[in-house]
Scaffold this motif. Structure first.
Motif: not given
Lengths: 373, 101
Positions: A183-186, A203
């Motif tokens: 995932s790139e979402y924090v 993430t």
């Protein structure tokens, strides 16, 4: 009829059923009102009063059991299972549909979606897209597991229809891009002004290594079935999301089923009880909607009907519907001959799916044995 | 889990958890094919509970052993199906390969 003393009756061959019972045991009779003799006679002592053993010996099963592959390509296959009982063939079918694992999108993190498709509908549509990856390379993710490179595949979807485009644009499943690093979402709990600027922000997944460093995926990246419409966007609309796929079973949700469908049918058997000649033959050929019968020429310009393609018979019973025809044509099904068809969704080739299904039934038996001892 | 009595081992009901018709119906078939079995059958007490009850009554042998043997039989059948199937697929692929050349 003259009376015949019992001891003058012809002796039946030992260990063989009389013909009519043998027929009732091995065939389903499709009469024009209703099918009869549909049951399977399993009980080992069913014919004990006639001195016939109805039990199945393993070596006899091994002698009679046959598999014939009719059609095989990467998506679907058709094969005949000959000499096996319906209960076991059905077990294979049930396992294929609901107990073989695959990977499917389970969580969708929507960053932005201004399309007319609601988020939950979009997530459901994404879930149903088949992912082309061998599920045996992954683990199940249980409730308190952290998503990592062994149990989670992450896809990214970012599609924007610019404001001035003046046209409606379609988002296809091809637009899902695999993220081998996770995932790139924090995570929202992560403090953005952390004291250490070099530490990587946490993430939604915690991969210890990249998935494309694994030998299985380094040369063939994980893809999904292309060409499936996800949504349509008007000018100025945008979808930005991350889809997390995990391993699951078809009995939890059909999106995890590895087959589009798997089914079998018993082999149809079409028998001409009498010679059907001339006009009757023409009539019979015309009656059949799937063209089971052919006409052959016999001497002096006369014609006779033959059964050319019994496998095509759907048992619509059109040929025996009119009075009188039931005495001429018999429609039956062979109880221990199954025409099995498997349509794979693309994760695994169909022949692998079947061997896996048989393996699962074996494992079930083994589990019961160990639990009981 | 086994439900039976110590006085008479020849009849008992076994409860299998997390199983359904898939295994129970196949086991009923193999049990019925065993000459030692006098009666057998299975039931699913409630459709939303994942369990089956398998009833086995034998002509004298312990029911538990007979059930275990039929599990073994089913396993042997599966193994044979698997090896025959793999052989058939390999033969088909070979034939197809030689035809296309």
């Amino acid at each position: 009829m003259p009376k015949i003393p019992l001891w003058d009756l012809p002796e039946l061959p030992k260990n063989e059923l009389p013909l009519h019972l043998q027929l009732q045991k091995t065939r389903v009779f499709c009469n024009n009102d209703a099918p009869t003799h549909t049951e399977n006679i399993h009980y080992s002592g069913a014919y004990a009063s006639m001195g016939i053993d109805n039990s199945l010996r393993l070596d006899e099963f091994k002698k009679n059991f046959k598999v014939k592959v009719i059609k095989l390509n990467e998506d679907d296959m058709e094969f005949d299972l000959i000499g096996i009982d319906a209960s076991i063939a059905n077990a294979f079918r049930r396992i294929l549909i609901s107990e073989l694992p695959t990977m499917a999108i389970e969580k969708v993190l929507v960053a932005n979606s201004s399309s007319v498709v609601q988020d939950e509908v979009l997530a459901h549509r994404l879930g149903l897209i088949p992912i082309k990856v061998d599920p045996r390379l992954f683990d199940y993710m249980s409730e308190n597991d952290v998503p990592n490179e062994k149990n989670c595949i992450v896809f990214k979807l970012h599609f924007k229809n610019p404001r001035g485009s003046g046209e409606r644009r379609t988002v296809y499943s091809n637009d899902l891009k695999w993220l081998p690093f996770g995932s790139e979402y924090v995570l929202p709990t992560e403090n953005s002004n952390s004291s250490d600027p070099n530490s990587k922000p946490k993430t939604y997944t915690s991969y210890t290594s990249s998935q494309d460093s694994l030998p299985e995926f380094s040369t063939n990246p994980i893809t999904v079935t292309p060409g499936i419409i996800i949504s349509k966007l008007g000018p100025g609309q945008e979808i930005e999301l991350e889809a997390h796929a995990c391993k699951g079973l078809g009995k939890t949700h059909a999106k995890w089923s590895p087959v589009a469908t798997a089914w079998y049918r018993m082999l149809p058997e079409v028998i001409l009880l009498k010679d059907i000649e001339d006009d009757d033959a023409e009539e019979l050929v015309k009656k059949c909607p799937v063209n089971v019968f052919d006409i052959e020429d016999i001497a002096k310009g006369r014609k006779r009907a033959t059964v050319a393609r019994p496998r095509a018979c759907t048992l619509c019973r059109e040929c025996i519907r009119e009075p009188g025809w039931e005495e001429k044509v018999a429609l039956r099904r062979v109880k221990d001959h199954f025409i099995f068809t498997i349509e794979s969704t693309g994760a695994l080739p169909p022949e692998v799916l079947f061997t896996e299904a048989v393996q699962i039934l074996e494992d079930k038996c083994e589990r019961v044995i160990t639990e009981m001892s | 889990m086994e439900h039976g009595s110590y006085q008479d081992l020849s009849a008992s009901t076994h409860t299998l958890n997390d199983e359904d018709h898939t295994l129970a119906n196949s086991l009923r078939f193999t049990l019925n094919q065993d000459p030692r079995v006098a009666l057998c059958g299975y039931s699913i007490p409630h459709p939303s509970e994942a369990k089956v009850n398998i009833r086995v009554q034998t002509t004298g042998d312990p029911a538990k052993e007979v059930l275990k043997d039929s599990c073994q039989d089913l396993m042997m059948i599966c193994q044979h199906v698997r090896s025959t199937f793999e052989q058939a697929v390999a033969d088909f692929k070979n034939n197809e390969g030689s035809e296309s050349q």
